[in-house]
Design a protein around this motif. Structure first.
Motif, PDB file in Angstrom:
ATOM      1  N   ARG A  19       0.883  -1.235   0.075  1.00  0.00           N
ATOM      2  CA  ARG A  19      -0.058  -0.101  -0.094  1.00  0.00           C
ATOM      3  C   ARG A  19       0.820   1.457   0.003  1.00  0.00           C
ATOM      4  O   ARG A  19       0.432   2.218  -0.532  1.00  0.00           O
ATOM      5  N   ALA A  20       1.918   1.160   0.621  1.00  0.00           N
ATOM      6  CA  ALA A  20       2.892   2.284   0.722  1.00  0.00           C
ATOM      7  C   ALA A  20       3.549   2.468  -0.615  1.00  0.00           C
ATOM      8  O   ALA A  20       3.879   3.875  -0.984  1.00  0.00           O
ATOM      9  N   ALA A  21       3.705   1.603  -1.375  1.00  0.00           N
ATOM     10  CA  ALA A  21       4.240   1.885  -2.759  1.00  0.00           C
ATOM     11  C   ALA A  21       3.204   2.639  -3.645  1.00  0.00           C
ATOM     12  O   ALA A  21       3.820   3.140  -4.558  1.00  0.00           O
ATOM     13  N   ASP A  22       2.058   2.394  -3.319  1.00  0.00           N
ATOM     14  CA  ASP A  22       1.207   3.159  -4.167  1.00  0.00           C
ATOM     15  C   ASP A  22       0.764   4.640  -3.669  1.00  0.00           C
ATOM     16  O   ASP A  22      -0.075   5.341  -4.113  1.00  0.00           O
ATOM     17  N   LEU A  23       1.255   5.026  -2.637  1.00  0.00           N
ATOM     18  CA  LEU A  23       1.403   6.653  -2.366  1.00  0.00           C
ATOM     19  C   LEU A  23       1.546   7.428  -3.342  1.00  0.00           C
ATOM     20  O   LEU A  23       2.720   7.194  -3.934  1.00  0.00           O
ATOM     21  N   PRO A  24       0.857   8.723  -3.449  1.00  0.00           N
ATOM     22  CA  PRO A  24       1.187   9.454  -4.606  1.00  0.00           C
ATOM     23  C   PRO A  24       2.525  10.618  -4.456  1.00  0.00           C
ATOM     24  O   PRO A  24       2.372  11.519  -4.889  1.00  0.00           O
ATOM     25  N   GLY A  25       3.518   9.758  -3.776  1.00  0.00           N
ATOM     26  CA  GLY A  25       4.895  10.698  -3.811  1.00  0.00           C
ATOM     27  C   GLY A  25       5.673  10.329  -4.782  1.00  0.00           C
ATOM     28  O   GLY A  25       5.576   9.351  -5.577  1.00  0.00           O
ATOM     29  N   LYS A  26       6.475  11.252  -5.217  1.00  0.00           N
ATOM     30  CA  LYS A  26       7.482  11.190  -6.268  1.00  0.00           C
ATOM     31  C   LYS A  26       8.430  10.000  -5.901  1.00  0.00           C
ATOM     32  O   LYS A  26       8.936   9.564  -6.763  1.00  0.00           O
ATOM     33  N   SER A  27       8.865   9.631  -4.661  1.00  0.00           N
ATOM     34  CA  SER A  27       9.595   8.600  -4.222  1.00  0.00           C
ATOM     35  C   SER A  27       9.327   8.094  -2.917  1.00  0.00           C
ATOM     36  O   SER A  27       8.690   8.794  -2.142  1.00  0.00           O
ATOM     37  N   VAL A  28       9.704   6.963  -2.614  1.00  0.00           N
ATOM     38  CA  VAL A  28       9.278   6.344  -1.267  1.00  0.00           C
ATOM     39  C   VAL A  28      10.267   5.353  -0.987  1.00  0.00           C
ATOM     40  O   VAL A  28      10.625   4.395  -1.735  1.00  0.00           O
ATOM     41  N   LEU A  29      10.818   5.649   0.275  1.00  0.00           N
ATOM     42  CA  LEU A  29      11.837   4.869   0.762  1.00  0.00           C
ATOM     43  C   LEU A  29      11.664   4.172   2.197  1.00  0.00           C
ATOM     44  O   LEU A  29      11.087   4.783   3.118  1.00  0.00           O
ATOM     45  N   LEU A  30      12.178   3.058   2.232  1.00  0.00           N
ATOM     46  CA  LEU A  30      12.240   2.249   3.558  1.00  0.00           C
ATOM     47  C   LEU A  30      13.629   2.275   4.154  1.00  0.00           C
ATOM     48  O   LEU A  30      14.415   1.944   3.533  1.00  0.00           O
ATOM     49  N   ALA A  31      13.812   2.857   5.283  1.00  0.00           N
ATOM     50  CA  ALA A  31      15.126   2.656   6.186  1.00  0.00           C
ATOM     51  C   ALA A  31      14.664   1.686   7.389  1.00  0.00           C
ATOM     52  O   ALA A  31      13.988   2.422   8.304  1.00  0.00           O
ATOM     53  N   GLU A  32      15.442   0.969   7.553  1.00  0.00           N
ATOM     54  CA  GLU A  32      15.248  -0.076   8.781  1.00  0.00           C
ATOM     55  C   GLU A  32      16.354  -0.497   9.553  1.00  0.00           C
ATOM     56  O   GLU A  32      17.470  -0.714   8.965  1.00  0.00           O
TER      57      GLU A  32
ATOM     58  N   MET B  74      11.655   3.258   9.107  1.00  0.00           N
ATOM     59  CA  MET B  74      10.937   4.549   8.799  1.00  0.00           C
ATOM     60  C   MET B  74      10.440   4.603   7.354  1.00  0.00           C
ATOM     61  O   MET B  74      11.481   4.504   6.499  1.00  0.00           O
ATOM     62  N   LEU B  75       9.348   4.988   7.026  1.00  0.00           N
ATOM     63  CA  LEU B  75       8.914   5.200   5.555  1.00  0.00           C
ATOM     64  C   LEU B  75       9.087   6.506   5.346  1.00  0.00           C
ATOM     65  O   LEU B  75       8.374   7.291   5.957  1.00  0.00           O
ATOM     66  N   VAL B  76       9.813   6.770   4.221  1.00  0.00           N
ATOM     67  CA  VAL B  76      10.036   8.208   3.878  1.00  0.00           C
ATOM     68  C   VAL B  76       9.584   8.767   2.449  1.00  0.00           C
ATOM     69  O   VAL B  76      10.078   8.059   1.639  1.00  0.00           O
TER      70      VAL B  76
ATOM     71  N   GLY C 143      21.034  -6.096  11.862  1.00  0.00           N
ATOM     72  CA  GLY C 143      21.396  -5.275  10.691  1.00  0.00           C
ATOM     73  C   GLY C 143      20.753  -4.236  10.127  1.00  0.00           C
ATOM     74  O   GLY C 143      19.510  -4.099  10.954  1.00  0.00           O
ATOM     75  N   SER C 144      20.828  -3.717   9.242  1.00  0.00           N
ATOM     76  CA  SER C 144      19.900  -2.460   8.534  1.00  0.00           C
ATOM     77  C   SER C 144      19.582  -2.782   7.019  1.00  0.00           C
ATOM     78  O   SER C 144      20.057  -3.887   6.462  1.00  0.00           O
ATOM     79  N   ARG C 145      18.593  -2.113   6.736  1.00  0.00           N
ATOM     80  CA  ARG C 145      18.048  -2.485   5.269  1.00  0.00           C
ATOM     81  C   ARG C 145      17.260  -1.122   4.911  1.00  0.00           C
ATOM     82  O   ARG C 145      16.778  -0.474   5.391  1.00  0.00           O
ATOM     83  N   PHE C 146      17.681  -0.777   3.516  1.00  0.00           N
ATOM     84  CA  PHE C 146      17.118   0.290   2.886  1.00  0.00           C
ATOM     85  C   PHE C 146      16.415  -0.562   1.435  1.00  0.00           C
ATOM     86  O   PHE C 146      16.998  -1.311   0.851  1.00  0.00           O
ATOM     87  N   HIS C 147      15.115   0.191   1.355  1.00  0.00           N
ATOM     88  CA  HIS C 147      14.392  -0.446   0.110  1.00  0.00           C
ATOM     89  C   HIS C 147      13.409   0.660  -0.512  1.00  0.00           C
ATOM     90  O   HIS C 147      12.812   1.350   0.072  1.00  0.00           O
ATOM     91  N   TRP C 148      13.893   0.841  -1.807  1.00  0.00           N
ATOM     92  CA  TRP C 148      12.807   1.651  -2.518  1.00  0.00           C
ATOM     93  C   TRP C 148      11.847   1.016  -3.085  1.00  0.00           C
ATOM     94  O   TRP C 148      11.770   0.356  -3.808  1.00  0.00           O
ATOM     95  N   LEU C 149      10.589   1.772  -2.438  1.00  0.00           N
ATOM     96  CA  LEU C 149       9.346   1.235  -2.726  1.00  0.00           C
ATOM     97  C   LEU C 149       8.921   2.056  -4.223  1.00  0.00           C
ATOM     98  O   LEU C 149       8.205   1.337  -5.027  1.00  0.00           O
ATOM     99  N   ARG C 150       9.382   3.046  -4.344  1.00  0.00           N
ATOM    100  CA  ARG C 150       9.455   3.941  -5.478  1.00  0.00           C
ATOM    101  C   ARG C 150      10.701   4.507  -5.669  1.00  0.00           C
ATOM    102  O   ARG C 150      10.933   5.480  -4.757  1.00  0.00           O
ATOM    103  N   THR C 151      11.292   4.498  -6.672  1.00  0.00           N
ATOM    104  CA  THR C 151      12.730   5.049  -6.662  1.00  0.00           C
ATOM    105  C   THR C 151      12.385   6.845  -7.258  1.00  0.00           C
ATOM    106  O   THR C 151      11.221   6.960  -8.167  1.00  0.00           O
ATOM    107  N   PRO C 152      13.541   7.553  -7.204  1.00  0.00           N
ATOM    108  CA  PRO C 152      13.371   8.997  -7.636  1.00  0.00           C
ATOM    109  C   PRO C 152      13.249   9.053  -9.143  1.00  0.00           C
ATOM    110  O   PRO C 152      13.984   8.230  -9.848  1.00  0.00           O
ATOM    111  N   SER C 153      12.563   9.869  -9.800  1.00  0.00           N
ATOM    112  CA  SER C 153      12.457   9.928 -11.254  1.00  0.00           C
ATOM    113  C   SER C 153      13.413  10.794 -11.723  1.00  0.00           C
ATOM    114  O   SER C 153      14.253  11.457 -10.975  1.00  0.00           O
TER     115      SER C 153
END
Length: 285
Positions: free
Chosen positions: A215-228, A245-247, A275-285
């Motif tokens: 659902r977060a990947a469908d948010l209408p932002g330009k990019s969506v990042l998870l940092a864990e 943190m979802l940003v 450990g730590s994890r980063f995942h782009w749900l939507r990458t910057p255009s």
């Protein structure tokens, strides 16, 4: 609502949240235009780690306490520890800053801050902790409703074109809280599409987060990042094994700046399997 953050202040989740929050603030203030910050679940703003609540859980010992003992070299972690030190210089050696205090510390004279808190006792303490700061307004009420009421932000008759919204709910309703949080962020983006939105979330079992991430990947932002940050393996439903943190609309190169900081946090605060994890749900255009 019975949640009291005083039991958890300064734990590993606070460390992650506050490192990311300061990184966001510093990136935003690098540009001269004034900005607006909204903290939807602000708490009391200032905590006492020697108090009965914090001592009962001892969570701060494995969070801020352990990090201070490690004396990390990473610049974002030093930035965070410097902010904690400034809080303690002002309020005593057992003080720990909540997100409203950190926002007030990191932002500038021309910026504006709104902090919402539903619990009357906590809201009263929050107002007292920030008394005299003309940039800050404390609103005893629903932070989700504030997203609708306060966005797009204004300072009097002037519309502010830049801003940060921090959503840090207690998750008393567990996974159902994601519905309210994502709904509020979606509404906030509709009203204030250029804003930066950050949502803290707990991690117990990884698989339970999959619907939230879709659902977060469908948010209408330009990019969506998870940092864990994981302090232990994410395979137990009985305890919080980490948090994230979802940003939405993160500042440029936020992930590159945070990556070494979170790796250092995992080493300093984690058990086996951390450990730590980063995942782009939507990458910057």
């Amino acid at each position: 609502m019975n949640y009291r953050h005083a039991f958890h202040a300064g734990n590993h989740a606070d460390v992650l949240k506050h490192v990311v929050l300061l990184a966001l603030c510093d990136a935003l203030v690098a540009k001269p235009a004034p900005l607006f910050a909204l903290d939807t679940h602000a708490g009391r703003g200032l905590y006492r780690l020697s108090g009965a609540s914090a001592q009962r859980t001892g969570e701060a010992d494995d969070g801020i306490g352990r990090l201070i003992a490690e004396t990390p070299r990473d610049p974002l972690l030093r930035r965070y520890l410097d902010a904690v030190a400034a809080c303690r210089k002002a309020h005593g050696a057992d003080a720990y800053p909540g997100s409203p205090w950190l926002l007030a510390h990191a932002l500038r004279e021309a910026d504006r801050i709104a902090c919402c808190e539903t619990q009357p006792e906590e809201a009263k303490a929050l107002a007292a902790s920030l008394a005299g700061d003309r940039r800050v307004r404390v609103h005893p009420g629903d932070g989700y409703a504030a997203v609708r009421a306060m966005l797009p932000p204004r300072d009097g008759a002037t519309r502010l074109g830049r801003g940060l919204v921090l959503v840090d709910p207690p998750y008393e309703t567990q996974l159902a809280e994601f519905d309210d949080a994502l709904g509020a962020i979606r509404e906030g983006l509709r009203r204030f599409p250029q804003g930066v939105f950050a949502l803290w979330y707990p991690i117990k079992l990884r698989r339970t987060l999959m619907p939230f991430q879709r659902r977060a990947a469908d948010l209408p932002g330009k990019s969506v990042l998870l940092a864990e940050l994981m302090v232990r393996p994410d395979d137990s439903p009985l305890r919080m094994n980490g948090s994230g943190m979802l940003v939405v609309n993160p500042p440029w190169q936020l992930d590159a700046a945070l990556a070494p900081a979170l790796a250092s946090l995992a080493a300093a605060l984690g058990e086996r399997g951390a450990g730590s994890r980063f995942h782009w749900l939507r990458t910057p255009s």
